[in-house]
Design a protein around this motif. Structure first.
Motif, PDB file in Angstrom:
ATOM      1  N   ALA A 165      48.202  15.614 -30.507  1.00 20.61           N
ATOM      2  CA  ALA A 165      47.478  16.305 -29.426  1.00 20.61           C
ATOM      3  C   ALA A 165      48.214  16.139 -28.100  1.00 20.61           C
ATOM      4  O   ALA A 165      48.307  17.082 -27.297  1.00 20.61           O
ATOM      5  N   GLN A 166      48.752  14.946 -27.867  1.00 20.03           N
ATOM      6  CA  GLN A 166      49.517  14.733 -26.631  1.00 20.03           C
ATOM      7  C   GLN A 166      50.789  15.580 -26.623  1.00 20.03           C
ATOM      8  O   GLN A 166      51.163  16.164 -25.610  1.00 20.03           O
ATOM      9  N   ARG A 167      51.444  15.644 -27.783  1.00 20.31           N
ATOM     10  CA  ARG A 167      52.659  16.471 -27.860  1.00 20.31           C
ATOM     11  C   ARG A 167      52.318  17.949 -27.653  1.00 20.31           C
ATOM     12  O   ARG A 167      53.077  18.695 -27.033  1.00 20.31           O
ATOM     13  N   CYS A 208      49.951  19.107 -25.799  1.00 22.92           N
ATOM     14  CA  CYS A 208      49.713  19.297 -24.361  1.00 22.92           C
ATOM     15  C   CYS A 208      51.021  19.290 -23.579  1.00 22.92           C
ATOM     16  O   CYS A 208      51.186  20.035 -22.605  1.00 22.92           O
ATOM     17  N   PHE A 209      51.956  18.448 -23.988  1.00 19.83           N
ATOM     18  CA  PHE A 209      53.293  18.436 -23.365  1.00 19.83           C
ATOM     19  C   PHE A 209      53.962  19.798 -23.553  1.00 19.83           C
ATOM     20  O   PHE A 209      54.492  20.383 -22.596  1.00 19.83           O
ATOM     21  N   SER A 224      41.132  23.679 -23.444  1.00 17.92           N
ATOM     22  CA  SER A 224      40.621  22.955 -24.613  1.00 17.92           C
ATOM     23  C   SER A 224      41.781  22.452 -25.468  1.00 17.92           C
ATOM     24  O   SER A 224      42.874  23.028 -25.458  1.00 17.92           O
ATOM     25  N   VAL A 225      41.526  21.380 -26.172  1.00 20.05           N
ATOM     26  CA  VAL A 225      42.478  20.797 -27.111  1.00 20.05           C
ATOM     27  C   VAL A 225      41.726  20.602 -28.416  1.00 20.05           C
ATOM     28  O   VAL A 225      40.798  19.794 -28.476  1.00 20.05           O
ATOM     29  N   GLU A 273      41.930  19.865 -32.494  1.00 19.56           N
ATOM     30  CA  GLU A 273      42.720  19.489 -33.660  1.00 19.56           C
ATOM     31  C   GLU A 273      42.208  20.265 -34.861  1.00 19.56           C
ATOM     32  O   GLU A 273      41.003  20.443 -35.039  1.00 19.56           O
ATOM     33  N   ALA A 303      53.562   9.012 -29.297  1.00 17.08           N
ATOM     34  CA  ALA A 303      52.561   9.937 -28.764  1.00 17.08           C
ATOM     35  C   ALA A 303      51.823  10.594 -29.933  1.00 17.08           C
ATOM     36  O   ALA A 303      52.360  10.711 -31.033  1.00 17.08           O
TER      37      ALA A 303
END
Lengths: 120, 120, 120, 120
Positions: free
Chosen positions: C5-7, C9-10, C110-111, C113, C2
């Motif tokens: 960014a996915q982590r 969101c998790f 929002s996400v 980086e 993953a």
């Protein structure tokens, strides 16, 4: 300081508060209601002096509570009836939670002191 | 069927079970312990017949329970003392939870029937 | 496997689910809402990667939810707005829960980086 | 603003936080562990985008956690393994919670975007 009957009623209350606040908010649907009923009863029966617990989640109330966007709702007292028997050193307390005037009410049904106490 | 004193003890138990199972598992550190103490007390004081609640979370026990990987632990009965007063139609019940032999114990401290009842 | 960014969101989701299911069902009134807001925010801020949490319980909604027999109700998602910021190794995720079409919705706002990642 | 894969991971986190904080603290023994496993899985499977949940409570760890005075303990993350699959608009996220270095860790196992997205 307190009598055995009072202690038995205190224990009965602990179990009711535990059951309610442990499981209130659990996602529930008619499909998952049966497993939740069993788990709630068996979990609380682990507690000291708890002789038996039965939980009935009413599918029709669950259906009515399900909103348009999802297929489930969250468990609240208004969706279920609970009966519980406490046995504290021979004092047997029966309690239940059920809807009264549209609201869930926890109540003492009976407090019965056993033979050992009466003979003592 | 039940006496006022028995009902008062039942109500006291409900509050204890509610407090414990609503808040057990809450992430807690010495920095967040004060706000949790206040919130727990004020939440349960909303419930019927609940005259007062005090919660003391012991920072030293929280520190001891914090694991190596994080800076917090989860609230359990072993981290706190709780005192609660129930007033049910003039019957005053004092209860507490504290560590006894290394385990948290909920207990009735006193059950006192008020003047109104004695005169009645 | 993953991405960061996915982590991130998790992790954001974990905090939301934790906050909701830890505190749903808590007795609440306008008098106790302030302490509960603070305790919820500070408790969840203990969790890893949680930069900040704000909880606003709407007193007018609490008042509307209070039934005739009591002076309190139980906390549900429909009574509050929640905003949360997660910072996972420089990925900043903003999330909120608010009422949409009459139902509480948890959503990613929002996400972003961080510079470190963009330069990397 | 967020990608479907990020939203899928957010949803996965919500389910994990929900499962953990809804059921942590539940009284559990080897005798009641089976019904709790089923109820936890079926409850969380009600939530949106949740394709499947499996919960395994380890009886040997439950036995080890039971104290001398009672025949049960309270559910914590260290007593169970959880696996969960989220399917969010074709993005399949697998997650698990298991013991790592003596502590329960929630983690993303894989994030797989489906054919529909790849073709789109």
């Amino acid at each position: 300081m307190a009598t055995d009957a009072q202690r038995a009623c205190f224990e009965a209350g602990i179990k009711f508060g535990s059951l309610y606040h442990q499981f209130a908010g659990t996602p529930v649907s008619p499909e998952s209601a049966r497993s939740l009923e069993v788990a709630m009863a068996e979990a609380i029966e682990n507690q000291p002096f708890c002789a038996s617990v039965s939980v009935e989640i009413h599918d029709d109330r669950v259906e009515d509570a399900i909103d348009h966007a999802n297929d489930y709702t969250e468990l609240t007292g208004s969706l279920m009836d609970v009966e519980m028997r406490i046995d504290y050193d021979g004092v047997v307390v029966d309690t239940r939670m059920e809807m009264v005037d549209g609201y869930p009410l926890m109540e003492l049904v009976s407090v019965a002191e056993g033979d050992a106490d009466r003979d003592g």
